[in-house]
Design a protein around this motif. Structure first.
Motif, PDB file in Angstrom:
ATOM      1  N   ILE A  98      19.706  -7.093  77.452  1.00 13.78           N
ATOM      2  CA  ILE A  98      19.749  -6.094  76.377  1.00 13.78           C
ATOM      3  C   ILE A  98      19.609  -6.785  75.020  1.00 13.78           C
ATOM      4  O   ILE A  98      18.885  -6.318  74.138  1.00 13.78           O
ATOM      5  CB  ILE A  98      21.066  -5.294  76.445  1.00 13.78           C
ATOM      6  N   GLY A 117      24.705   3.930  70.109  1.00 11.19           N
ATOM      7  CA  GLY A 117      25.223   4.155  71.453  1.00 11.19           C
ATOM      8  C   GLY A 117      26.569   4.838  71.373  1.00 11.19           C
ATOM      9  O   GLY A 117      27.131   5.043  70.292  1.00 11.19           O
ATOM     10  N   ASP A 118      27.088   5.209  72.524  1.00 12.35           N
ATOM     11  CA  ASP A 118      28.384   5.884  72.569  1.00 12.35           C
ATOM     12  C   ASP A 118      29.492   4.946  72.124  1.00 12.35           C
ATOM     13  O   ASP A 118      29.366   3.716  72.193  1.00 12.35           O
ATOM     14  CB  ASP A 118      28.667   6.378  73.981  1.00 12.35           C
ATOM     15  N   VAL A 127      30.795   1.152  73.823  1.00 13.22           N
ATOM     16  CA  VAL A 127      29.836   0.445  74.676  1.00 13.22           C
ATOM     17  C   VAL A 127      29.594  -1.000  74.219  1.00 13.22           C
ATOM     18  O   VAL A 127      28.848  -1.724  74.858  1.00 13.22           O
ATOM     19  CB  VAL A 127      28.483   1.199  74.745  1.00 13.22           C
ATOM     20  N   LYS A 174      28.514  -2.038  70.958  1.00  9.93           N
ATOM     21  CA  LYS A 174      27.334  -2.160  70.083  1.00  9.93           C
ATOM     22  C   LYS A 174      27.480  -3.331  69.122  1.00  9.93           C
ATOM     23  O   LYS A 174      26.593  -4.185  69.010  1.00  9.93           O
ATOM     24  CB  LYS A 174      27.139  -0.857  69.290  1.00  9.93           C
ATOM     25  N   LEU A 203      18.843   1.713  71.817  1.00  9.10           N
ATOM     26  CA  LEU A 203      20.019   2.248  72.498  1.00  9.10           C
ATOM     27  C   LEU A 203      20.785   1.121  73.182  1.00  9.10           C
ATOM     28  O   LEU A 203      20.229   0.389  74.005  1.00  9.10           O
ATOM     29  CB  LEU A 203      19.604   3.291  73.538  1.00  9.10           C
ATOM     30  N   ALA A 262      23.221   0.588  75.871  1.00  8.98           N
ATOM     31  CA  ALA A 262      23.694   1.373  77.013  1.00  8.98           C
ATOM     32  C   ALA A 262      25.091   0.959  77.448  1.00  8.98           C
ATOM     33  O   ALA A 262      25.608  -0.101  77.072  1.00  8.98           O
ATOM     34  CB  ALA A 262      22.711   1.212  78.174  1.00  8.98           C
ATOM     35  N   GLU A 263      25.705   1.806  78.270  1.00  7.55           N
ATOM     36  CA  GLU A 263      27.008   1.487  78.843  1.00  7.55           C
ATOM     37  C   GLU A 263      26.874   0.331  79.825  1.00  7.55           C
ATOM     38  O   GLU A 263      25.767  -0.050  80.231  1.00  7.55           O
ATOM     39  CB  GLU A 263      27.564   2.709  79.564  1.00  7.55           C
ATOM     40  N   THR A 308      26.709  -1.458  83.260  1.00  4.36           N
ATOM     41  CA  THR A 308      26.196  -1.021  84.565  1.00  4.36           C
ATOM     42  C   THR A 308      27.314  -1.063  85.598  1.00  4.36           C
ATOM     43  O   THR A 308      28.381  -1.660  85.381  1.00  4.36           O
ATOM     44  CB  THR A 308      25.054  -1.939  85.020  1.00  4.36           C
ATOM     45  N   ARG A 327      31.915   5.027  86.284  1.00  6.16           N
ATOM     46  CA  ARG A 327      31.402   4.254  85.156  1.00  6.16           C
ATOM     47  C   ARG A 327      32.552   3.964  84.212  1.00  6.16           C
ATOM     48  O   ARG A 327      33.547   4.711  84.173  1.00  6.16           O
ATOM     49  CB  ARG A 327      30.299   5.022  84.393  1.00  6.16           C
ATOM     50  N   SER A 358      33.627   2.252  80.117  1.00  2.54           N
ATOM     51  CA  SER A 358      33.219   1.631  78.854  1.00  2.54           C
ATOM     52  C   SER A 358      34.025   0.366  78.663  1.00  2.54           C
ATOM     53  O   SER A 358      35.095   0.198  79.242  1.00  2.54           O
ATOM     54  CB  SER A 358      33.450   2.593  77.685  1.00  2.54           C
TER      55      SER A 358
END
Length: 514
Positions: free
Chosen positions: A334, A352-353, A356, A358, A474, A476-477, A479, A502, A504
């Motif tokens: 990433i 992103g959320d 996560v 960032k 983005l 992402a969370e 994996t 899932r 965070s």
């Protein structure tokens, strides 16, 4: 015979000939072009050195520093070997433009064709000098102390202190006031100016006009005689000493590499008619510079503090609540995707959320990229929430405009990372715009880190300055395999893993500041 050639003959017979015009026997190859390029490059390197160091120079006037050095600027400037623009510290625009002619050993007499052309160019530039805007002055640079140049310099100094041509000529030609050689040199210059006026299609200019133009030129002229070549290279050696302070290694060896780089750049700039300011020069000389040495010391201390504060507020490791063990999740793929987008002159919204990671990803990857190759990248991080209450307070804290500080970044990839950009929702919109404007003006890239719900606002602010050069990224969370790795390290999370497919990186009973 052309009209100009006919005039040259008449001038030679009509004007006083107190000085022998015949060139000396055994003319040096420099005077015919064999070494002129080398001397001109050294002169140019000297002005690039002044630009880099911010040093003053007598020909720029009290308190002025060079802010740009231009090469071969004809036809805008008839005297165009170098054109230096200069300003004082409290000026936002140049207040002086200095057009410089470089001649290793000019023979300042009417019969010398290269000198005739040179004085013609000077006279043309004086006649075309604008009446508004920055002052226009001129300089002649020769190689070391020379009789002709020394006499021309003395005439220029006298002319600068006289209010009109009549007073100047009367003073110089008053018996016993000045030497026969100086009066003879003025005769030669007067004849050269007359030839220049005829070349400007002024038929048979009268004595008053010739004397006015002669005084006008001399009163704006500075003659410089730097010692740059054998047998006396004192000024060339001194330039090496002065560069130690900014050269990589901060020693004479590093200074020699930097000076060699400036000479090579001068050779490259001239055929391209380049105009170089401090930012461009630092970038072109980056590999030979100590990048930690900058002009705006107060501002960089503040930026370094903000950079450390922003980085210390994030972590790319997950730590147990009791602090006994931690885990780093490899998100290199990433990060590589982000770095491929984050380039000089572009803008990225990393979003992103919440939770996560960032900030950890962006600050960690950009910082690692810069640390891995200091010659390739420089990165400054600022958290929007760490700035003072107003942009005016921020500017006062820096002591200089932020854009002026950022222009001192010189690596090929230059980035400003704005963490917490979603603080626009907390009334920090003005701060965000100030950072973006400064980055754009300094020609560096921006990576703005924002929560998903504010990414459009942040993107619009970036697009207002960077236009289409804005992209979204983005974050992402984690994996499923990464979550499994976390759970395997932290047994206390096994229950959470069974109830959530899932997770965070900041949502559980472990701590990671994002």
């Amino acid at each position: 015979m052309t009209g100009t050639e006919s005039y040259q003959t008449s001038v030679s017979s009509d004007l006083p000939q107190a000085i022998d015009e015949s060139p000396p026997p055994g003319v040096s190859p420099y005077s015919t072009g064999g070494g002129g390029v080398t001397f001109e490059r050294k002169v140019a390197a000297g002005y690039l050195t002044r630009l880099l160091l911010g040093d003053a120079a007598s020909e720029l006037g009290d308190g002025r520093r060079a802010i740009s050095v231009a090469f071969q600027q004809a036809p805008e400037h008839a005297v165009d070997d170098l054109v230096v623009s200069a300003s004082r510290n409290d000026e936002t625009e140049p207040s002086l433009v200095l057009a410089i002619g470089v001649r290793r050993s000019p023979n300042i007499v009417q019969s010398d064709l290269p000198t005739k052309k040179l004085i013609g160019d000077f006279v043309r530039d004086v006649a075309n000098a604008p009446t508004d805007g920055p002052a226009k002055r001129f300089a002649l640079v020769v190689a070391g102390t020379q009789d002709h140049a020394q006499q021309l310099s003395e005439l220029a100094q006298i002319a600068a202190l006289q209010m009109a041509a009549s007073g100047f000529f009367e003073l110089v030609r008053t018996p016993q006031k000045h030497s026969v050689a100086l009066r003879g040199r003025l005769d030669q210059v007067e004849g050269l100016v007359k030839a220049a006026l005829i070349g400007l299609q002024i038929t048979d200019p009268d004595d008053a006009l010739v004397q006015h133009r002669t005084w006008e030129l001399l009163s704006r002229l500075t003659v410089l005689m730097p010692r740059l070549e054998s047998p006396d290279e004192t000024d060339w050696a001194n330039s090496l000493n002065s560069l130690v302070a900014v050269a990589r290694g901060r020693d004479l060896e590093g200074a020699a590499r930097l000076r060699d780089r400036l000479v090579a750049l001068a050779a490259d700039y001239a055929p391209r008619a380049a105009t170089i300011d401090l930012a461009l020069l630092r970038r072109d000389a980056h590999v030979a510079l100590d990048t930690k040495v900058r002009r705006h010391e107060q501002g960089w201390k503040a930026l370094d503090h903000l950079n450390k504060q922003a980085r210390s507020s994030t972590s790319d490791t997950i730590t147990s609540s009791d602090g006994t063990h931690s885990l780093h999740i490899d998100r290199g793929e990433i990060a590589a995707g982000l770095l491929s987008l984050a380039k000089t002159g572009t803008a990225v919204v990393a979003h992103g959320d919440s939770g996560v990671g960032k900030s950890a990803l962006v600050l960690g990857s950009t910082g690692a990229s810069a640390a891995a190759d200091l010659d390739a990248a420089q990165v400054i991080c600022i958290n929007l929430r760490h700035l003072p209450g107003t942009t005016l307070e921020f500017a006062n804290m820096l002591g200089s405009p932020l854009a002026a500080l950022l222009t001192e970044l010189s690596a090929p990839r230059r980035l400003l990372v704005i963490d917490g950009a979603d603080a626009v929702a907390e009334g920090r919109g003005e701060h965000l715009r100030y950072l973006i404007d400064a980055a754009h003006d300094a020609d560096i890239g921006v990576v703005a880190v924002s929560a998903a719900d504010q990414k459009e606002v942040v993107r619009d602010a970036l697009a207002a300055r960077f236009g289409v050069d804005v992209v979204e990224f983005l974050v992402a969370e984690l994996t499923d395999s990464q979550v499994d790795e976390v759970v395997a390290e932290f047994d206390e999370l096994s229950t959470l893993r069974r109830t959530h497919t899932r997770a965070s990186c900041c949502g559980g009973p472990w701590s990671l500041t994002c």
